[in-house]
Design an enzyme around this catalytic site. Structure first.
Site, PDB file in Angstrom:
ATOM      1  N   GLU A  21      -8.765   3.474  -6.300  1.00 44.74           N
ATOM      2  CA  GLU A  21      -8.411   2.278  -7.095  1.00 44.74           C
ATOM      3  C   GLU A  21      -7.746   2.442  -8.372  1.00 44.74           C
ATOM      4  O   GLU A  21      -8.653   3.161  -9.227  1.00 44.74           O
ATOM      5  CB  GLU A  21      -9.342   1.030  -7.241  1.00 44.74           C
ATOM      6  CG  GLU A  21      -9.027  -0.348  -7.566  1.00 44.74           C
ATOM      7  CD  GLU A  21     -10.058  -1.204  -8.058  1.00 44.74           C
ATOM      8  OE1 GLU A  21     -11.103  -1.062  -8.339  1.00 44.74           O
ATOM      9  OE2 GLU A  21      -9.576  -2.551  -8.512  1.00 44.74           O
ATOM     10  N   ARG A 263     -22.094   9.835  -1.812  1.00 46.36           N
ATOM     11  CA  ARG A 263     -21.417  10.193  -3.004  1.00 46.36           C
ATOM     12  C   ARG A 263     -21.934  11.151  -3.899  1.00 46.36           C
ATOM     13  O   ARG A 263     -23.332  11.325  -3.817  1.00 46.36           O
ATOM     14  CB  ARG A 263     -20.852   8.829  -3.740  1.00 46.36           C
ATOM     15  CG  ARG A 263     -22.002   8.169  -4.323  1.00 46.36           C
ATOM     16  CD  ARG A 263     -21.852   7.326  -5.498  1.00 46.36           C
ATOM     17  NE  ARG A 263     -20.625   7.025  -5.389  1.00 46.36           N
ATOM     18  CZ  ARG A 263     -20.332   5.467  -5.502  1.00 46.36           C
ATOM     19  NH1 ARG A 263     -21.073   4.809  -5.789  1.00 46.36           N
ATOM     20  NH2 ARG A 263     -19.181   5.075  -5.293  1.00 46.36           N
ATOM     21  N   LYS A 273     -18.213   4.004 -13.138  1.00 43.54           N
ATOM     22  CA  LYS A 273     -16.969   3.882 -14.016  1.00 43.54           C
ATOM     23  C   LYS A 273     -17.232   2.713 -15.085  1.00 43.54           C
ATOM     24  O   LYS A 273     -16.632   3.001 -16.369  1.00 43.54           O
ATOM     25  CB  LYS A 273     -15.874   3.189 -13.073  1.00 43.54           C
ATOM     26  CG  LYS A 273     -14.921   4.235 -12.312  1.00 43.54           C
ATOM     27  CD  LYS A 273     -13.786   3.512 -11.613  1.00 43.54           C
ATOM     28  CE  LYS A 273     -13.073   4.258 -10.518  1.00 43.54           C
ATOM     29  NZ  LYS A 273     -12.131   3.422  -9.825  1.00 43.54           N
TER      30      LYS A 273
END
Length: 565
Positions: A21, A263, A273
């Site tokens: 994204e 992850r 983030k």
RNA sequence: UGGCCCGUAGUUCAAUUGGCAGAACGCCUGACUCUGGAUCAGGAGGUUCCAGGUUCGAGCCCUGGCGGGCCAGCCA
């Protein structure tokens, strides 16, 4: 997992996609996904008959214009390329499919499998039920197809304000999987999209966009992280419903499958983030590309190489176990790569002046220095030597402990590539600080070889004072002082765990003149000290050097152990 | 307290799918060396989360526990 597939499924095709994204910068965690998604088809390329598609797409998941920006799209492409991967012509955007997605939403509505809900977000949340209790059906769930079609059309036209209505699928409000309780697939967002501009004021949700995008592109293996596991039934449901209605994507691809992996979690850093953004906004680092950041641009500025990162990703493997990898493994991969490629130079971080008493004033000699012992092809260079030098302050001790074999009064050491010298005198200022050392050199030891074969334990680096270039050196350490920055008391913040010593700047460092021509990004090893690279902050007047990482240092460990008791 | 996923050395992963539990990193010791680096050799480190079951044989299959993760955005 993928071997099974290469023997049969999807006709041997392997099409993956890396779907960021564009709402932030890529970090080392994304590198794991990139290496996986791009690496899989690359490694399979020669095991597959000619003509069978084996590739990885780059697809931007740009379904939320409120958070996404062109700046991020550009940086993501730059970082993926830098890492060494190429998506060829296959750059896509979920927004490329907005028309198709809209058409398919109509298909769902006509089939009675989707409806417009007039409830507000709060109500929808409340009626979704809990983990242990079922949700309640929306009062609008039984609207007629015609009314749904009309309302959805008017949503698209912009007749309703943000948040007033959504399009929901009709699945099962009692499902133990909350994602199946009539998930929202379209919301009203009067926002300008970086790519589609003002064409749309309704935007698809991730679940509705992602799987269908995969399907449209003919993706065979849709690889994502663990938290999407609970979304897989939904992923499958959408495609099954569309197939049941006779829908086929333009490429007539068979349906993609979703696979999940854990992850990357790295010790001594954070990957979120949101928190990364907090570090930047809060001024705790200098920006997204601060060399202490785990972002790819930060690592690049720090001096990491794509090879080191790729090797790291290969080394950590892929599992579904939620693990925390030690940074030391990343650093090992870094050193492993840099050791092979970094040209060696001499640089003094904390200079101490040395005068060679018996060396003629004004004379200059040039010694041959090996550029890279790991790579004979790297050749040699000339290093100037003269009467006044700088050595590392730590390489001299007036009163040394046992097993210290560098310079101390009366001791002989080798000045690398130059001469054997013996310390004869210590000069101090009024405060008692050592300001310079006097030595005598053995003229017969030219090049650093003992003429009589006598053993010299210590070899130290040096720089000729008259020829040295001044440099500002930035020394980095882990951004956080503990392995798990999020391990804080109830009312604490991960910021409390910031390492106050993660950056130390040294001015007045002295480096050998061969560095004069090196530009930003140039990587080298300062012998005995570590790997360094030239920072973009460098100007003609001010050379700025980043320490990428230190060399493995046994002496420091021994010394540390003694101190620690 | 619902559902799904995961538990193998300090860490990250293997174990030919039921056949003697291994590797890498880290740590320790030694050798070598004009980087106290690199390299090389060796070492320590395990109740495969636990308890049952199936089997000649279980890290792997079954049952039940325990521990951890994820899920109740109109984020992705």
């Amino acid at each position: 997992m993928e071997q099974d597939v290469s023997d049969g499924r999807h006709g041997g095709r392997v099409i993956t996609r890396f779907p960021p994204e564009p709402n932030g910068y890529l970090h080392i965690g994304h590198a794991k996904s990139i290496c996986l998604n791009f690496g899989l088809p690359r490694d399979l390329a020669d095991k597959v008959p000619a003509g069978v598609a084996v590739r990885c797409h780059l697809r931007f998941d740009d379904t939320n214009p409120i958070k996404e920006e062109q700046e991020y799209i550009d940086s993501i492409k730059e970082d993926v390329r830098w890492l060494g991967f190429d998506w060829g012509e296959h750059e896509y955007h979920a927004s490329d499919y907005f028309d198709q997605l809209y058409e398919w939403a109509l298909v769902l509505i006509r089939a009675g499998k989707a409806y417009v809900d007039d409830q507000d977000g709060e109500t929808i949340r409340l009626t979704r039920g809990t983990l242990t209790s079922p949700g309640e059906a929306s009062p609008y769930r039984q609207r007629s197809v015609e009314e749904n079609l009309d309302l959805f059309e008017r949503m698209r036209k912009g007749e309703f304000p943000d948040g007033s209505r959504v399009l929901r699928t009709k699945i099962d409000m009692a499902s133990p999987n909350l994602n199946m309780r009539d998930p929202v697939i379209y919301r009203i967002l009067h926002a300008r999209h970086p790519r589609t501009g003002d064409k749309w004021c309704i935007y698809p949700m991730y679940d509705w966009a992602h799987g269908q995008s995969d399907w449209i592109e003919g993706v065979t293996h849709s690889i994502c992280t663990l938290e999407f596991e609970a979304h897989r039934p939904l992923y499958d449901w959408f495609i099954e419903q569309l197939q049941a209605e006779g829908v086929q994507p333009p490429a007539a691809a068979d349906r993609p499958r979703q696979y999940e992996f854990a992850r990357l979690n790295l010790s001594h850093t954070i990957m979120s983030k949101r928190k990364l953004l907090e570090l930047v906004r809060g001024g705790h680092v200098r920006g997204w590309d601060d060399p202490r950041m785990p972002t790819l641009c930060g690592l690049r500025r720090r001096g990491y190489t794509p090879e080191a990162i790729r090797n790291f990703c290969d080394t950590i493997g892929v599992t579904k176990y939620n693990a925390v990898t030690e940074v030391s493994l990343l650093e090992h991969c870094l050193r492993d790569d840099l050791n092979r490629r970094a040209p060696r130079v001499m640089g003094v971080l904390n200079p101490l002046k040395v005068v060679i008493e018996n060396y003629p004033d004004g004379e200059v000699e040039h010694f041959d220095a090996v550029n890279n012992p790991e790579d004979p092809a790297a050749g040699t260079r000339k290093v100037p030597f003269s009467r006044v030098l700088y050595i590392e302050r730590e390489d001299f001790m007036e009163d040394p402990p046992r097993k210290y074999f560098r310079l101390y009064p009366g001791n002989e050491v080798r000045l690398r590539y130059a001469y054997l010298v013996t310390a004869t005198k210590v000069v101090k200022d009024e405060a008692g600080h050592i300001t310079e050392i006097h030595c005598r050199y053995d003229p017969d030891s030219r090049g650093g070889n003992a003429p009589d074969g006598r053993k010299v334990k210590g070899t130290i680096h040096w720089v000729s004072a008259a020829h040295a270039i001044d440099a500002e050196v930035r020394l980095y350490d882990h951004l956080f002082k503990c392995a798990d920055p999020d391990d804080v008391p109830e009312d604490g913040s991960f910021l409390d765990n910031l390492n106050p010593e993660s950056l130390k700047v040294s001015h007045g460092c002295k480096v050998e003149p061969s560095l004069a021509d090196a530009g930003p990004g140039h990587i080298c090893q300062f012998e005995r000290l570590g790997y360094f690279c030239i920072d973009p902050d460098t100007t003609p007047e001010n050379l700025v050097v980043n320490r990428t990482c230190t060399l493995r240092d046994t002496w420091a460990r021994i010394a540390g152990r003694k101190q620690g008791g």
